[in-house]
Design a protein around this motif. Structure first.
Motif, PDB file in Angstrom:
ATOM      1  N   LEU A 126       0.812  -1.216   0.000  1.00 30.06           N
ATOM      2  CA  LEU A 126       0.000   0.000   0.000  1.00 30.06           C
ATOM      3  C   LEU A 126       0.849   1.270   0.000  1.00 30.06           C
ATOM      4  O   LEU A 126       0.320   2.376  -0.080  1.00 30.06           O
ATOM      5  CB  LEU A 126      -0.969  -0.007   1.189  1.00 30.06           C
ATOM      6  CG  LEU A 126      -2.056  -1.079   1.058  1.00 30.06           C
ATOM      7  CD1 LEU A 126      -2.769  -1.311   2.378  1.00 30.06           C
ATOM      8  CD2 LEU A 126      -3.057  -0.699  -0.028  1.00 30.06           C
ATOM      9  N   ASP A 127       2.153   1.112   0.073  1.00 27.24           N
ATOM     10  CA  ASP A 127       3.104   2.211  -0.109  1.00 27.24           C
ATOM     11  C   ASP A 127       3.760   1.994  -1.473  1.00 27.24           C
ATOM     12  O   ASP A 127       4.536   1.046  -1.646  1.00 27.24           O
ATOM     13  CB  ASP A 127       4.152   2.166   1.010  1.00 27.24           C
ATOM     14  CG  ASP A 127       5.256   3.212   0.836  1.00 27.24           C
ATOM     15  OD1 ASP A 127       5.350   3.844  -0.225  1.00 27.24           O
ATOM     16  OD2 ASP A 127       6.052   3.363   1.787  1.00 27.24           O
ATOM     17  N   PRO A 128       3.476   2.834  -2.464  1.00 28.24           N
ATOM     18  CA  PRO A 128       4.033   2.628  -3.807  1.00 28.24           C
ATOM     19  C   PRO A 128       5.558   2.554  -3.828  1.00 28.24           C
ATOM     20  O   PRO A 128       6.131   1.845  -4.658  1.00 28.24           O
ATOM     21  CB  PRO A 128       3.525   3.840  -4.594  1.00 28.24           C
ATOM     22  CG  PRO A 128       2.272   4.248  -3.893  1.00 28.24           C
ATOM     23  CD  PRO A 128       2.536   3.983  -2.432  1.00 28.24           C
ATOM     24  N   VAL A 129       6.209   3.268  -2.920  1.00 27.69           N
ATOM     25  CA  VAL A 129       7.676   3.263  -2.896  1.00 27.69           C
ATOM     26  C   VAL A 129       8.191   1.905  -2.444  1.00 27.69           C
ATOM     27  O   VAL A 129       9.118   1.345  -3.048  1.00 27.69           O
ATOM     28  CB  VAL A 129       8.201   4.378  -1.963  1.00 27.69           C
ATOM     29  CG1 VAL A 129       9.727   4.304  -1.865  1.00 27.69           C
ATOM     30  CG2 VAL A 129       7.773   5.757  -2.480  1.00 27.69           C
ATOM     31  N   LYS A 130       7.605   1.352  -1.396  1.00 30.55           N
ATOM     32  CA  LYS A 130       8.035   0.036  -0.924  1.00 30.55           C
ATOM     33  C   LYS A 130       7.633  -1.067  -1.899  1.00 30.55           C
ATOM     34  O   LYS A 130       8.359  -2.052  -2.074  1.00 30.55           O
ATOM     35  CB  LYS A 130       7.472  -0.229   0.482  1.00 30.55           C
ATOM     36  CG  LYS A 130       8.194   0.563   1.559  1.00 30.55           C
ATOM     37  CD  LYS A 130       7.826   0.076   2.934  1.00 30.55           C
ATOM     38  CE  LYS A 130       8.738   0.689   3.982  1.00 30.55           C
ATOM     39  NZ  LYS A 130      10.130   0.205   3.878  1.00 30.55           N
ATOM     40  N   TYR A 131       6.479  -0.904  -2.513  1.00 32.50           N
ATOM     41  CA  TYR A 131       6.037  -1.882  -3.512  1.00 32.50           C
ATOM     42  C   TYR A 131       7.028  -1.904  -4.685  1.00 32.50           C
ATOM     43  O   TYR A 131       7.333  -2.963  -5.235  1.00 32.50           O
ATOM     44  CB  TYR A 131       4.639  -1.520  -3.982  1.00 32.50           C
ATOM     45  CG  TYR A 131       3.850  -2.632  -4.646  1.00 32.50           C
ATOM     46  CD1 TYR A 131       3.859  -3.936  -4.161  1.00 32.50           C
ATOM     47  CD2 TYR A 131       3.045  -2.350  -5.755  1.00 32.50           C
ATOM     48  CE1 TYR A 131       3.105  -4.933  -4.767  1.00 32.50           C
ATOM     49  CE2 TYR A 131       2.282  -3.345  -6.361  1.00 32.50           C
ATOM     50  CZ  TYR A 131       2.318  -4.632  -5.868  1.00 32.50           C
ATOM     51  OH  TYR A 131       1.564  -5.619  -6.457  1.00 32.50           O
ATOM     52  N   ALA A 132       7.554  -0.734  -5.039  1.00 29.02           N
ATOM     53  CA  ALA A 132       8.548  -0.658  -6.113  1.00 29.02           C
ATOM     54  C   ALA A 132       9.838  -1.369  -5.705  1.00 29.02           C
ATOM     55  O   ALA A 132      10.490  -2.009  -6.539  1.00 29.02           O
ATOM     56  CB  ALA A 132       8.836   0.804  -6.453  1.00 29.02           C
ATOM     57  N   GLU A 133      10.217  -1.273  -4.419  1.00 26.82           N
ATOM     58  CA  GLU A 133      11.412  -1.977  -3.952  1.00 26.82           C
ATOM     59  C   GLU A 133      11.232  -3.492  -4.094  1.00 26.82           C
ATOM     60  O   GLU A 133      12.152  -4.203  -4.498  1.00 26.82           O
ATOM     61  CB  GLU A 133      11.689  -1.614  -2.490  1.00 26.82           C
ATOM     62  CG  GLU A 133      12.143  -0.169  -2.296  1.00 26.82           C
ATOM     63  CD  GLU A 133      12.261   0.205  -0.831  1.00 26.82           C
ATOM     64  OE1 GLU A 133      11.936  -0.640   0.044  1.00 26.82           O
ATOM     65  OE2 GLU A 133      12.672   1.342  -0.553  1.00 26.82           O
TER      66      GLU A 133
END
Length: 325
Positions: free
Chosen positions: A160-167
């Motif tokens: 639900l955090d796009p930045v962490k999902y990208a990681e």
């Protein structure tokens, strides 16, 4: 704002050192296709956010099956011995350890050599059910806080955090490149495209929630700690990480007072779990209700057909509830 404690996890390089094959097109079927997928790499994903990554990065080179069928609340998933046996036929298993205890047990029993645990591809954090410290007293009242997820109470809802999902996407992409080197260039290209889209989504959330009348939102399910942390919001959950757990009368009374104090206009519920407590609180406080989807699965009731569409619906609903300017 949410206060966080960082929990070190395994380094990305170690997590990505997988020995073989990859992932597959996102379907709601039960796991167990394994090899023999017309030359494609067979991946079994634990639930929708993992299957979506597999589909977006693997595309035509993989075939993905999901353990969690559409409409099933992932926290409630039960796996039969037969499914555990089928799981062992997968080329690669992609899951998020600590979110679904039944999956954790099945993966441990499956004998699959190539396992990707998304929890090792980013840094997991500890979030309470809100940005405020309710302390041990709240736990004693049985509010269903994060201790249900073991391992120091780390919050698993990283997608639900796009930045962490990208990681996580980068880690999955790297694993696929190593597992299927003949198509490494395609996996790299697809990963870069997906990360680019997630970066755009992150910017939309930052800009869309920059100026709001309130920074606090109330939701039934304590799934939005990462989102709140990323965009400077306070999450107040009626229940804890288990969306079906019953809140204590003390917690309901506390939220009634908080709604007035923090200028809260809306109580959010989700599509895969009961909206009973949200509607009860809203009725008691004269608030509105709306959907904030934790994106644990896509059904015909979802406000969008895929991850990006539902996340943008979440943004729109948050902007409305928080009085975005």
């Amino acid at each position: 704002m949410n206060v966080r404690r960082l929990i070190p996890t395994a380094a990305l390089a170690g997590a990505v050192a997988l020995g073989a094959t990859a992932l597959t097109a996102c379907s709601g079927a039960a796991a167990g296709t394994g090899g023999g997928n017309d030359g494609k790499v067979g991946v079994t994903a634990s639930f929708y956010p993992m299957a979506f990554l597999a589909e977006q990065i693997g595309k035509d080179h993989v075939k993905v099956d999901s353990l969690t069928k559409p409409g099933v609340e992932p926290h409630d998933l039960e796996i039969t011995p037969k499914q555990t046996g089928q799981l062992g036929e997968a080329d690669v298993v992609l899951y998020l350890k600590s979110l679904q205890p039944a999956v954790d047990k099945a993966v441990a029993l499956s004998g699959v050599k190539n396992i990707v645990d998304a929890a090792t591809l980013t840094e997991l954090e500890v979030h309470g059910s809100s940005g405020h410290d309710h302390g041990a007293e709240g736990h004693a009242e049985g509010e269903g806080h994060d201790h249900e997820h073991g391992e120091a109470g780390r919050d698993p809802h990283v997608w639900l955090d796009p930045v962490k999902y990208a990681e996580i996407a980068k880690g999955v992409g790297a694993a696929l490149e190593k597992a299927d080197p003949d198509h490494a260039a395609d996996y790299k290209k697809n990963t870069d495209e997906l990360v680019g889209k997630l970066t755009v989504l992150d910017t939309e959330f930052k800009d869309g929630l920059k100026n709001t009348a309130s920074r606090t939102f109330i939701t039934t399910h304590s799934a939005f700690g990462y989102l709140a942390e990323r965009y400077g919001l306070d999450q107040e959950a009626i229940s804890g990480v288990d969306p079906e757990s019953e809140p204590s009368p003390a917690r309901m009374k506390e939220l009634q007072g908080l709604a007035k104090q923090e200028n809260v206009s809306t109580v959010f519920f989700e599509t895969l779990a009961s909206d009973k407590t949200a509607r009860t609180l809203a009725a008691d406080t004269g608030l509105k209700t709306d959907v904030l989807d934790p994106l644990e699965g896509i059904t015909d009731k979802s406000q969008g057909a895929d991850y990006f569409e539902v996340m943008r619906s979440n943004l729109k609903n948050l902007q409305k509830a928080l009085g975005a300017k």
